[in-house]
Design a protein around this motif. Structure first.
Motif, PDB file in Angstrom:
ATOM      1  N   PRO A  88       0.819  -1.218   0.000  1.00 23.71           N
ATOM      2  CA  PRO A  88       0.000   0.000   0.000  1.00 23.71           C
ATOM      3  C   PRO A  88       0.852   1.267   0.000  1.00 23.71           C
ATOM      4  N   TYR A  89       1.494   1.534  -1.132  1.00 24.62           N
ATOM      5  CA  TYR A  89       2.447   2.637  -1.196  1.00 24.62           C
ATOM      6  C   TYR A  89       1.787   4.008  -1.107  1.00 24.62           C
ATOM      7  N   PHE A  90       0.589   4.168  -1.651  1.00 23.13           N
ATOM      8  CA  PHE A  90      -0.022   5.504  -1.567  1.00 23.13           C
ATOM      9  C   PHE A  90      -0.452   5.823  -0.142  1.00 23.13           C
ATOM     10  N   THR A  91      -0.945   4.837   0.575  1.00 21.78           N
ATOM     11  CA  THR A  91      -1.268   5.056   1.987  1.00 21.78           C
ATOM     12  C   THR A  91      -0.009   5.427   2.768  1.00 21.78           C
ATOM     13  N   TYR A  92       1.083   4.754   2.480  1.00 19.26           N
ATOM     14  CA  TYR A  92       2.362   5.077   3.112  1.00 19.26           C
ATOM     15  C   TYR A  92       2.781   6.510   2.781  1.00 19.26           C
ATOM     16  N   LEU A  93       2.688   6.885   1.506  1.00 20.68           N
ATOM     17  CA  LEU A  93       3.100   8.221   1.073  1.00 20.68           C
ATOM     18  C   LEU A  93       2.224   9.309   1.677  1.00 20.68           C
ATOM     19  N   SER A  94       0.927   9.102   1.689  1.00 18.86           N
ATOM     20  CA  SER A  94       0.006  10.160   2.087  1.00 18.86           C
ATOM     21  C   SER A  94      -0.237  10.227   3.590  1.00 18.86           C
ATOM     22  N   GLU A  95      -0.066   9.112   4.299  1.00 21.73           N
ATOM     23  CA  GLU A  95      -0.402   9.080   5.719  1.00 21.73           C
ATOM     24  C   GLU A  95       0.817   8.897   6.629  1.00 21.73           C
ATOM     25  N   GLU A  96       1.518   7.788   6.472  1.00 15.71           N
ATOM     26  CA  GLU A  96       2.581   7.478   7.428  1.00 15.71           C
ATOM     27  C   GLU A  96       3.834   8.319   7.222  1.00 15.71           C
ATOM     28  N   LEU A  97       4.275   8.463   5.986  1.00 14.30           N
ATOM     29  CA  LEU A  97       5.546   9.144   5.729  1.00 14.30           C
ATOM     30  C   LEU A  97       5.591  10.570   6.270  1.00 14.30           C
ATOM     31  N   PRO A  98       4.581  11.423   6.019  1.00 15.84           N
ATOM     32  CA  PRO A  98       4.661  12.778   6.567  1.00 15.84           C
ATOM     33  C   PRO A  98       4.734  12.802   8.094  1.00 15.84           C
ATOM     34  N   LYS A  99       4.036  11.883   8.748  1.00 14.48           N
ATOM     35  CA  LYS A  99       4.095  11.820  10.211  1.00 14.48           C
ATOM     36  C   LYS A  99       5.487  11.428  10.683  1.00 14.48           C
ATOM     37  N   LEU A 100       6.101  10.476  10.004  1.00 15.48           N
ATOM     38  CA  LEU A 100       7.456  10.073  10.376  1.00 15.48           C
ATOM     39  C   LEU A 100       8.445  11.213  10.156  1.00 15.48           C
ATOM     40  N   VAL A 101       8.310  11.905   9.034  1.00 16.46           N
ATOM     41  CA  VAL A 101       9.218  13.021   8.731  1.00 16.46           C
ATOM     42  C   VAL A 101       9.118  14.090   9.807  1.00 16.46           C
ATOM     43  N   ARG A 102       7.901  14.403  10.240  1.00 13.08           N
ATOM     44  CA  ARG A 102       7.735  15.414  11.284  1.00 13.08           C
ATOM     45  C   ARG A 102       8.234  14.924  12.640  1.00 13.08           C
ATOM     46  N   THR A 103       8.237  13.618  12.840  1.00 11.97           N
ATOM     47  CA  THR A 103       8.786  13.048  14.075  1.00 11.97           C
ATOM     48  C   THR A 103      10.310  13.085  14.083  1.00 11.97           C
ATOM     49  N   PHE A 104      10.909  12.765  12.939  1.00 10.07           N
ATOM     50  CA  PHE A 104      12.368  12.658  12.848  1.00 10.07           C
ATOM     51  C   PHE A 104      13.070  14.008  12.696  1.00 10.07           C
ATOM     52  N   PHE A 105      12.416  14.966  12.009  1.00 10.59           N
ATOM     53  CA  PHE A 105      13.096  16.191  11.591  1.00 10.59           C
ATOM     54  C   PHE A 105      12.262  17.432  11.939  1.00 10.59           C
ATOM     55  N   PRO A 106      12.891  18.602  12.052  1.00 11.95           N
ATOM     56  CA  PRO A 106      12.172  19.823  12.463  1.00 11.95           C
ATOM     57  C   PRO A 106      11.430  20.487  11.305  1.00 11.95           C
ATOM     58  N   VAL A 107      10.489  19.749  10.696  1.00 10.87           N
ATOM     59  CA  VAL A 107       9.744  20.297   9.572  1.00 10.87           C
ATOM     60  C   VAL A 107       8.323  20.644   9.999  1.00 10.87           C
ATOM     61  N   SER A 108       7.765  21.626   9.327  1.00 11.19           N
ATOM     62  CA  SER A 108       6.432  22.107   9.645  1.00 11.19           C
ATOM     63  C   SER A 108       5.368  21.116   9.187  1.00 11.19           C
ATOM     64  N   GLY A 109       4.272  21.061   9.926  1.00  6.60           N
ATOM     65  CA  GLY A 109       3.117  20.283   9.512  1.00  6.60           C
ATOM     66  C   GLY A 109       2.025  21.146   8.917  1.00  6.60           C
ATOM     67  N   ARG A 110       2.286  22.442   8.768  1.00 10.01           N
ATOM     68  CA  ARG A 110       1.270  23.349   8.247  1.00 10.01           C
ATOM     69  C   ARG A 110       1.125  23.180   6.731  1.00 10.01           C
ATOM     70  N   ARG A 111      -0.105  23.274   6.269  1.00  5.36           N
ATOM     71  CA  ARG A 111      -0.368  23.153   4.839  1.00  5.36           C
ATOM     72  C   ARG A 111       0.463  24.143   4.040  1.00  5.36           C
TER      73      ARG A 111
END
Length: 253
Positions: A88-111
């Motif tokens: 399920p690559y699109f679910t990974y791309l759209s849901e899990e990956l952004p959450k992991l990126v925000r957990t690992f690195f100091p990136v914004s979650g704002r649209r």
């Protein structure tokens, strides 16, 4: 910029995977009111991996003064889909990956700080994200994207084994949430803030016809796209030039 190779485990994919990340250094960053970094997800083409952008382009040099984090994940030949007989690559791309990126690195979650771009297969993935989740992205860019997927799947664009793995059947694509023309109609009817869209393709590219089909349909729906074309093929000399245009076009604060 700091260059980080991040190896991690995806709960969605149930496997270990990787992404390349560039983070701007403080002395080179423009002053911002937020301590979180705007982020651009860069999606690779078919048959490539998470290293393609850093190996084939000068993206680090171009982005250095933008104060922009770059995230380059790997997706194999999945076409950024929840595959019919695969992962399920699109679910990974759209849901899990952004959450992991925000957990690992100091990136914004704002649209308003979140952008996506890609080449070829990744151009399809970038528009799929932006059209599917306009509430999450401020801009999406497709460089020589495979934007008329239903026609390509029904033609000579995929091997029979790939069709079975990715789509199940060719007939499953048209009118589905994997069909950008279907998503464009939903996007046109969306009443909230829409992401900016950028599209380019070289006139000698084998995907030029696909890009014209999508552009004409989007125009018929009243969807505004910053569109550019000029002589060029399906190759990195063209994309290395156009990604500079994309970085200047992004609505960075």
């Amino acid at each position: 910029m700091a260059w980080i190779t991040c190896d991690f485990y995806s709960e969605t994919l149930q496997l270990s995977t990787s992404m390349e990340v560039f983070l701007p250094q403080g002395s080179l960053m423009p002053l911002r009111s937020s301590s979180k970094l705007p982020v651009l997800y860069l999606l690779h083409g078919r048959g490539a991996d998470h290293t393609e952008w850093m190996r084939r382009s000068s993206i680090e040099r171009y982005a250095e003064s933008k104060g922009l984090a770059l995230v380059m994940p790997g997706f194999g030949r999945s076409y950024y889909m929840d595959m019919a007989n695969g992962l399920p690559y699109f679910t990974y791309l759209s849901e899990e990956l952004p959450k992991l990126v925000r957990t690992f690195f100091p990136v914004s979650g704002r649209r308003e700080d979140t952008f996506v771009a890609g080449i070829s297969m990744g151009g399809y993935g970038a528009f799929k994200l932006a059209l599917s989740y306009p509430e999450r992205y401020a801009a999406g860019a497709s460089l020589s994207g495979g934007l008329d997927l239903a026609s390509r799947a029904a033609g000579a664009g995929f091997q029979e084994s790939e069709i079975r793995t990715i789509f199940g059947r060719v007939e499953n694509v048209r009118g589905s949430r994997d069909d950008l023309l279907f998503l464009a109609a939903e996007f046109a009817a969306y009443t909230g803030n829409k992401p900016m869209l950028y599209q380019c393709c070289g006139t000698e590219d084998f995907l030029y016809k696909d890009n014209q089909t999508f552009r004409r349909y989007a125009d018929s729906l009243g969807i505004h796209i910053t569109y550019e074309e000029e002589p060029g093929g399906h190759e990195w000399g063209y994309w290395d030039n156009k990604i500079q245009r994309v970085l200047d076009w992004l609505p960075l604060p």
